[in-house]
Design an enzyme around this catalytic site. Structure first.
Site, mmCIF file in Angstrom:
data_model
loop_
_atom_site.group_PDB
_atom_site.id
_atom_site.type_symbol
_atom_site.label_atom_id
_atom_site.label_comp_id
_atom_site.label_asym_id
_atom_site.label_seq_id
_atom_site.Cartn_x
_atom_site.Cartn_y
_atom_site.Cartn_z
ATOM 1 N N ASP A 1 -4.631 6.689 85.022
ATOM 2 C CA ASP A 1 -5.899 6.240 84.480
ATOM 3 C C ASP A 1 -5.928 6.645 83.018
ATOM 4 O OD1 ASP A 1 -8.513 5.106 85.074
ATOM 5 O OD2 ASP A 1 -9.273 7.062 84.519
ATOM 6 N N ASP B 1 -7.974 5.311 79.999
ATOM 7 C CA ASP B 1 -8.860 4.696 79.048
ATOM 8 C C ASP B 1 -8.923 5.529 77.780
ATOM 9 O OD1 ASP B 1 -11.098 6.737 79.452
ATOM 10 O OD2 ASP B 1 -10.823 5.948 81.464
ATOM 11 N N ASN C 1 -7.399 12.650 87.288
ATOM 12 C CA ASN C 1 -7.619 12.504 85.852
ATOM 13 C C ASN C 1 -8.852 13.185 85.278
ATOM 14 O OD1 ASN C 1 -5.446 10.459 85.023
ATOM 15 N ND2 ASN C 1 -6.411 9.439 86.752
ATOM 16 N N TYR C 2 -9.879 13.440 86.085
ATOM 17 C CA TYR C 2 -11.147 13.824 85.481
ATOM 18 C C TYR C 2 -11.752 15.135 85.969
ATOM 19 C CZ TYR C 2 -11.093 9.145 83.540
ATOM 20 O OH TYR C 2 -10.729 8.019 82.849
ATOM 21 N N MET C 3 -11.521 15.525 87.201
ATOM 22 C CA MET C 3 -12.139 16.742 87.714
ATOM 23 C C MET C 3 -11.209 17.925 87.492
ATOM 24 S SD MET C 3 -14.027 15.408 91.235
ATOM 25 C CE MET C 3 -12.575 15.753 92.208
#
Length: 683
Positions: free
Chosen positions: A26, A28, A641-643
């Site tokens: 991921d 972006d 990807n984010y946590m």
């Protein structure tokens, strides 16, 4: 490609490419380059994660297949690395891991020393020709593994009911389509059109096949099904031999030697040709993905080491370079999305990637200390007299509140996906008194549909931006909502607010802080404290975590289609539950009879069996409920990807949940650095 490595994209890519890379990550807002984590911390006593890295380092350094020249370089590096002072990065204080005795409260509050040595501590200080710091000194690897060339099967397709001859190349493309006849793709007009355009080019203008509706790919499909059945019918011994042969063929491509250390290569296989599928309603679904050859690929290797070979005599690599300022091993243009590039990286558990991951989450933690001031600033800017300032402040509110992606401009032949900066007037609807409805295709053509209540000033701004531009000229539905800036300008503005800040960092921060909050609970004074679910059975504890994970995934719009066999799986679960309930009824009847007969021993035995059966039913109920609730949510993307993984590790330790119950084996290796986190870690 990963946002962390965006500075390593080829110059041509950076100039032409506003889109994101590939390889399954991921990615972006790829213009963001998180700050490198330069410091290391010594380890007083290795935890599970430290031991994993220590074992990997030992295996790498002591392996007999490490080249002799690199072995000497590694030993020299190890001696010099000991002389380099280490410090703790900001925000990375850690208490000792669970199981390590704490001698005093003072010791508990001290920063936890780090166990992993920097991969390139010596080369970090050197400068490249453009002023960039070197990432490595020596790099040796064996290149990529190409898929085998096509072998014709000789089965003919039908055209208007008559078998037709095809060249091997045309037969290959026909087979690409035939093997997909049992998928939903062949029902989509866009897929059919793009396939037909590519197939006609391969057939040539003089071929008798002229109309798609007269084509019958059934015979090839039947050949494909028979081949699948033959593979299923193989004996265990045959399957084992094929697997062993596959492992032998891949062995030399699996590892690279970086500064004398053996590192695993993440994606060394070149994707075979086929038909592009894409996600959602991608406009290029069905397009032909041509075969990739050495002449398409740029290789990155160290000076003076052998150039990787390949199986195509007469061909050369597109370029062989030595670029010590980047960590990619190879790249080539995507054959379908020509503005994108495919990359070969070291694996997720390499030192490069682990350092980059940790740096990413540390940067997001830094935002925690500045987000209050940033929010105060953009709230004030909602009323700015400058059109661009007012628009950017409104956009930043949406990025902060809704975790929207930045959104980059698209070419006409790219998927018409949308992020915050390239929202169109038609993508938003103002609903009195202060609600806004969003409806657009997000990343991977996944639809984002949401109605949110917003601040009155934001609502009025959006209404104004929808009506007209800065000069008062009315806007069409296809006009840009934010017409005074783009994603590049927004990220440049964010970097002025905090070094290294980007839309990607905001998404990481909001995902991590949301998970952290969900796994804690406010006390009577409003302070956050750790939320314990220890009193629940293990399946319920796991379900509690998945529920929090789901809320983060929904925030980040990580959706997926329900699995193809989802309904069958649910029916199977329900049948299992019904069977367990029937067993429970029979056991209960036996228990009642035993009570009536006064057989105490039998009663005790049956009571235990009843309790066990009731537990099994509860567990199956939880499994079915969790499966149903999460059927359209991609839980894995936010984990990857984010946590911040340390939040999850700490929660598992507090609530005695095995880490493998919520992390796959691959994630455990990727985040081995996070396994050192203590149960009281807070983002």
């Amino acid at each position: 490609m990963d946002a962390e490595y965006a500075d390593e994209k080829p110059p041509a890519s950076r100039l032409a490419d506003g889109s994101n890379g590939q390889n399954g990550y991921d990615s972006d807002d790829s213009d963001d380059v998180p700050l490198a984590l330069r410091a290391t911390r010594k380890s007083a006593q290795p935890s599970f994660g430290a031991q994993m890295r220590s074992n990997a380092a030992t295996q790498s350094s002591d392996s007999d297949d490490v080249p002799l020249g690199l072995r000497a370089a590694q030993q020299t590096k190890a001696k010099k690395a000991k002389q380099i002072p280490r410090r703790n990065p900001v925000g990375s204080a850690r208490a000792p891991s669970v199981g390590i005795k704490r001698k005093s409260s003072r010791q508990e509050s001290a920063p936890r020393p780090r166990s992993r040595a920097r991969m390139s501590s010596q080369s970090e200080g050197k400068k490249g020709g453009d002023g960039s710091k070197y990432k490595w000194e020596t790099l040796e690897w064996n290149g990529v593994l190409f898929p085998p060339e096509y072998e014709p099967h000789g089965v003919k397709m039908l055209y208007d009911g008559v078998p037709v001859d095809l060249t091997p190349q045309a037969e290959e493309v026909a087979t690409f389509f035939a093997v997909m006849l049992d998928t939903d793709y062949v029902k989509k007009p866009t897929f059919i059109k793009n396939f037909w355009d590519g197939f006609r080019r391969v057939l040539g203008p003089k071929h008798p096949i002229k109309e798609f509706k007269k084509c019958d790919f059934g015979p090839i499909h039947q050949w494909h099904l028979a081949r699948k059945e033959d593979k299923k019918a193989m004996s265990k011994e045959e399957k084992a031999r094929l697997k062993e042969k596959k492992n032998e063929d891949e062995a030399k491509y699996k590892f690279a030697y970086v500064d004398g250390r053996k590192e695993q290569v993440g994606n060394f296989r070149i994707e075979p040709p086929g038909l592009f599928r894409g996600r959602g309603e991608h406009p290029k679904m069905g397009c032909l993905k041509r075969r990739i050859y050495p002449r398409d690929i740029t290789i990155n290797i160290g000076k003076g080491v052998p150039v990787p070979d390949h199986p195509y005599p007469g061909q050369s690599w597109k370029e062989v370079r030595t670029d010590q300022t980047v960590t990619w091993l190879a790249y080539w243009k995507d054959p379908v999305n020509v503005r994108d590039f495919k990359y070969v990286w070291l694996s997720a558990n390499s030192h490069f990637r682990m350092d980059s991951d940790e740096a990413k989450y540390e940067k997001a933690r830094l935002l925690k200390d500045k987000v209050g001031a940033i929010r105060a600033q953009y709230r004030a800017d909602w009323m700015s007299k400058k059109w661009a300032t007012r628009q950017m402040a409104t956009a930043l509110y949406f990025i902060d509140k809704l975790a929207l992606r930045a959104g980059h401009e698209k070419d006409d032949d790219e998927a018409d996906t949308v992020g915050c900066c390239n929202l169109k007037v038609e993508n938003v609807e103002c609903i009195n008194p202060n609600k806004i409805k969003f409806d657009f295709l997000g990343k991977d053509s996944i639809r984002y549909e949401n109605v949110v209540e917003v601040e009155p000033a934001v609502y009025e701004n959006v209404k104004r931006f929808c009506r007209a531009d800065e000069n008062g000229a009315p806007k069409s539905p296809a006009a840009q909502l934010f017409d005074s800036f783009d994603a590049v300008a927004l990220n440049a503005h964010l970097k002025q607010l905090m070094p290294g800040l980007s839309v990607k960092v905001f998404r990481t921060y909001n995902a991590s802080i949301t998970l952290d909050d969900l796994l804690c609970t406010p006390d009577d004074a409003g302070d956050k404290s750790f939320k314990s679910v220890l009193e629940l059975p293990l399946p319920e504890r796991k379900a509690a975590y998945h529920s929090a994970n789901k809320q983060v995934a929904v925030l980040c719009n990580h959706q997926k289609a329900a699995a193809k066999g989802f309904d069958d799986q649910m029916k199977k679960l329900q049948l299992q539950i019904e069977g367990l309930n029937k067993d429970l009824e029979e056991l209960q009847a036996e228990l009642d009879e035993a009570k009536d007969s006064g057989d105490v021993k039998k009663v005790d035995r049956l009571k235990k069996r009843v309790e066990a059966k009731e537990t099994a039913i509860r567990n199956k109920d939880v499994q079915a409920r969790t499966k149903e609730e999460n059927k359209n949510v991609a839980l894995g993307t936010s984990k990857i990807n984010y946590m911040d993984p340390r939040i999850t590790v700490a929660w598992c330790k507090r609530n005695e949940v095995p880490i493998e119950a919520v992390f796959t084996k691959a994630l455990m290796h990727k985040f081995s650095w996070a396994m050192e986190s203590t149960m009281w870690y807070r983002f």
